[in-house]
Write a protein that holds these residues in place. Structure first.
Motif, mmCIF file in Angstrom:
data_model
loop_
_atom_site.group_PDB
_atom_site.id
_atom_site.type_symbol
_atom_site.label_atom_id
_atom_site.label_comp_id
_atom_site.label_asym_id
_atom_site.label_seq_id
_atom_site.Cartn_x
_atom_site.Cartn_y
_atom_site.Cartn_z
ATOM 1 N N ASP A 142 0.740 -1.276 0.007
ATOM 2 C CA ASP A 142 -0.166 0.214 -0.087
ATOM 3 C C ASP A 142 0.986 1.174 -0.041
ATOM 4 O O ASP A 142 0.195 2.406 -0.053
ATOM 5 N N ASP A 143 2.157 1.280 0.215
ATOM 6 C CA ASP A 143 2.920 2.321 0.095
ATOM 7 C C ASP A 143 3.627 2.625 -1.168
ATOM 8 O O ASP A 143 4.132 3.520 -1.344
ATOM 9 N N MET A 144 3.612 1.528 -2.317
ATOM 10 C CA MET A 144 4.425 1.530 -3.492
ATOM 11 C C MET A 144 3.744 1.781 -4.553
ATOM 12 O O MET A 144 2.304 1.215 -4.562
ATOM 13 N N SER A 145 4.077 2.427 -5.624
ATOM 14 C CA SER A 145 3.523 2.483 -6.813
ATOM 15 C C SER A 145 4.612 1.917 -7.870
ATOM 16 O O SER A 145 5.821 1.909 -7.464
ATOM 17 N N LEU A 146 4.212 1.477 -8.884
ATOM 18 C CA LEU A 146 5.042 0.788 -9.788
ATOM 19 C C LEU A 146 4.364 1.060 -11.396
ATOM 20 O O LEU A 146 3.263 0.923 -11.494
ATOM 21 N N THR A 190 12.854 -5.247 -15.954
ATOM 22 C CA THR A 190 11.802 -6.307 -16.284
ATOM 23 C C THR A 190 10.596 -5.535 -16.791
ATOM 24 O O THR A 190 10.455 -4.577 -16.960
ATOM 25 N N GLY A 191 9.733 -6.522 -17.053
ATOM 26 C CA GLY A 191 8.402 -6.226 -17.941
ATOM 27 C C GLY A 191 7.877 -7.455 -18.487
ATOM 28 O O GLY A 191 8.501 -8.541 -18.479
ATOM 29 N N TYR A 192 6.430 -7.335 -18.551
ATOM 30 C CA TYR A 192 5.651 -8.385 -19.161
ATOM 31 C C TYR A 192 5.266 -8.374 -20.623
ATOM 32 O O TYR A 192 4.099 -8.613 -20.758
ATOM 33 N N PHE A 198 11.700 -0.796 -18.835
ATOM 34 C CA PHE A 198 12.066 -0.715 -17.302
ATOM 35 C C PHE A 198 10.812 -0.913 -16.517
ATOM 36 O O PHE A 198 9.537 -0.511 -16.911
ATOM 37 N N GLU A 199 10.897 -1.426 -15.153
ATOM 38 C CA GLU A 199 9.850 -1.046 -14.341
ATOM 39 C C GLU A 199 10.370 -0.472 -13.076
ATOM 40 O O GLU A 199 11.253 -0.435 -12.673
#
Length: 364
Positions: A142-146, A190-192, A198-199
């Motif tokens: 809940d503290d992180m954005s991606l 990384t990435g899908y 990048f992520e």
């Protein structure tokens, strides 16, 4: 299941950008801004940004961090060096998969696990249940954005806003550094999507500034926000699994073609049974296929052989925006899993011809 739909930090930004918001994995998420096809092509040919802040992040720290990760995950995390990431899965005791995840080695006794949004609580409970060695766990979801910044123009775009040499951040490696004027940002190769890029993991408080900086830097490359619709078609062209579709609590990692992340060099949950399955061979396999006939395969459509007998089922399917043909993934009896095998998919009572293809479905 709580009925409250959670919002990512930039919820209002996506609405402002014209995002069509839908409930996804318990979050209000943008499924598209323009069209899936347009957004898909932006990522394949230029650069696009996904807000995937609904994903879960767990920190695992302390002297027992690695032994907990080794116990609950199928891949060998002992092989990781600091600054390296690994794709893995959490096997359950019944032969299936709790979730697939990324394991980041942040430091000698510090790991970051990134899990699917729909499984945050399930994974958290599962990992804690098996933490009999006393590793320290913290749920920082809940503290992180991606933000996944993906596409061939991702590097030139992001290089404008970071002193980190992005050419040195190899695939499945990462660095923690300054990005868009913010400190301690995780910049991950990384990435899908299979399109490169990048992520970027940032604190929620920094999310809006970082998002805006990315879009400013990408203006010359015609950067666009990308929704979950295109994320799905992009990963399908690569043959990447989606939890809940292609892998779940009942599918074995070996059946799902994830033998490469299932390492019997160590003991992990259900490793004995999976090892036995590897030795005896699986009875069904996840394969990719392309249509020869016109049509679009969808989840749960039957897969049949030349005589019309059902041999499996579609788990993911779409019209490929890059190839303009129907493509998909599905489980078939292992005799039909070899690339080049002729199969058919039953679409509205018609058997449409398809062929099993080696992954990725979209060839470079």
């Amino acid at each position: 299941m709580e009925n409250t739909i959670k919002k990512v930090a930039l919820n209002d930004k996506h609405i402002e950008l014209g995002g069509k918001m839908v409930p996804f994995a318990g979050y209000n998420m943008p499924v598209r801004y323009s069209s899936d096809k347009e957004e898909h092509n932006t990522v394949r040919n230029g650069v696009g940004v996904f807000d995937v802040s609904h994903m879960g992040e767990f920190m695992v720290t302390g002297p027992h961090a690695l032994s907990l990760i080794q116990k609950v995950s199928s891949n060998d995390a002992a092989k990781l060096v600091i600054g390296q990431a690994q794709y893995s899965c959490l096997p359950n005791e019944a032969g299936g998969i709790v979730d697939d995840l990324l394991v980041y080695k942040m430091d000698e006794e510090k790991y970051l696990l990134v899990v699917n949004a729909s499984n945050i609580k399930k994974d958290w409970d599962w990992i804690n249940k098996h933490n009999d060695m006393g590793a320290e766990l913290e749920n920082i979801s809940d503290d992180m954005s991606l933000f996944a910044v993906q596409g061939p123009k991702a590097v030139e775009t992001l290089q404008k806003i970071t002193p980190v040499n992005l050419d040195e951040v190899k695939f499945y490696h990462f660095t923690v550094g300054e990005f868009a004027g913010k400190k301690d940002v995780i910049i991950s190769g990384t990435g899908y999507t299979g399109a490169g890029g990048f992520e970027i993991y940032v604190k929620n408080d920094d999310a809006l500034e970082v998002w805006n900086a990315i879009f400013e830097a990408g203006a010359a490359a015609d950067i666009k926000p990308i929704g979950l619709g295109a994320r799905d078609t992009l990963r399908m062209e690569m043959g990447y699994c989606l939890y809940g579709n292609d892998i779940n609590d009942t599918t074995s990692p070996l059946e799902a073609g994830l033998g490469w992340i299932t390492k019997f060099t160590k003991d992990f949950i259900n490793s004995e049974n999976l090892k036995k399955q590897k030795e005896e061979g699986v009875s069904k396999k996840l394969v990719g296929f392309k249509f020869k006939d016109k049509g679009i395969p969808r989840t749960h459509y039957p897969i049949v052989n030349e005589s019309g007998r059902q041999i499996g089922e579609v788990t993911s399917g779409t019209m490929s925006p890059s190839m303009s043909i129907g493509i998909g993934l599905g489980y078939v009896e292992k005799e039909y899993a070899k690339p080049g095998t002729e199969i058919a998919i039953t679409v509205r009572n018609k058997n449409l011809a398809a062929v099993v293809e080696k992954l990725p479905l979209l060839k470079k």
